[in-house]
Design a protein around this motif. Structure first.
Motif: not given
Length: 195
Positions: A147-148, A150, A160-162, A174, A192, A195
């Motif tokens: 999941d994306r 932060k 932020d990243g997955r 990243k 999470k 999006e």
């Protein structure tokens, strides 16, 4: 030093220069002269970045030594402070066509531009002093599911990243063209991103 890194935030959004929206390019070299090219670009007042890592080796005397070496020996990131033609001409002066600027997609003539904020976060995560990190190829990163998120608190707060899981541990992943970096994170510190 390790305890100091754990307590002190490595990322502070307030230090980001919101006025600097200058994108970056990923450049693959057909040779192993990324440090030399970086020094040359610096003389031309063009900023570049080479992800580095601490490598442990045994010298000729049998002593254990540490040395900073590029993570990928033929990959360099260059800030777009000049137009595309002048940038390629400047690289050509030194490297004479033995390079490839990463494109948006296969067959495209348009260079992939890495947004300034994404590059800044990537550079922070590549800090050689940070432990518990893994580097991945672009293809390996695409295979990771997550999941994306932060990071909401801790030393990585604001990044932020997955969120990916590997070997029972959670990592913040990243990605940028050419490579990716994963740094260990506690999943409860992540929120999470819808999006």
């Amino acid at each position: 030093m390790k305890k100091e890194l754990e307590e002190k935030p490595i990322y502070d959004e307030s230090t980001l220069d919101d006025n600097d929206n200058t994108p970056w390019f990923g450049v693959q070299l057909f040779g192993l002269k990324s440090k030399d090219l970086s020094a040359y670009l610096s003389e031309k007042e063009i900023e570049s970045f080479i992800p580095m890592q601490q490598v442990v080796f045994i010298d000729a005397e049998g002593k254990r030594r540490h040395e900073l070496k590029p993570v990928i020996s033929n990959l360099i990131f260059i800030k777009k402070v000049v137009d595309d033609k002048l940038l390629t001409a400047t690289i050509d002066e030194y490297y004479k066509g033995h390079y490839y600027i990463i494109r948006k997609e296969r067959g495209s003539r348009e260079f992939y531009q890495i947004p300034a904020r994404q590059m800044k976060e990537f550079m922070i995560m590549c800090n050689p002093d940070l432990l518990m990190k893994k580097y991945l190829s672009e293809q390996e990163a695409k295979l990771k599911k997550g999941d994306r998120v932060k990071v909401t608190h801790g030393p990585l707060k604001g990044l932020d990243g997955r969120l990916v899981r590997t070997s029972g541990k959670y990592y913040l992943l990243k990605e940028i063209p050419g490579m990716a970096v994963m740094i260990k994170v506690t999943r409860w510190c992540c929120e999470k991103i819808e999006e």
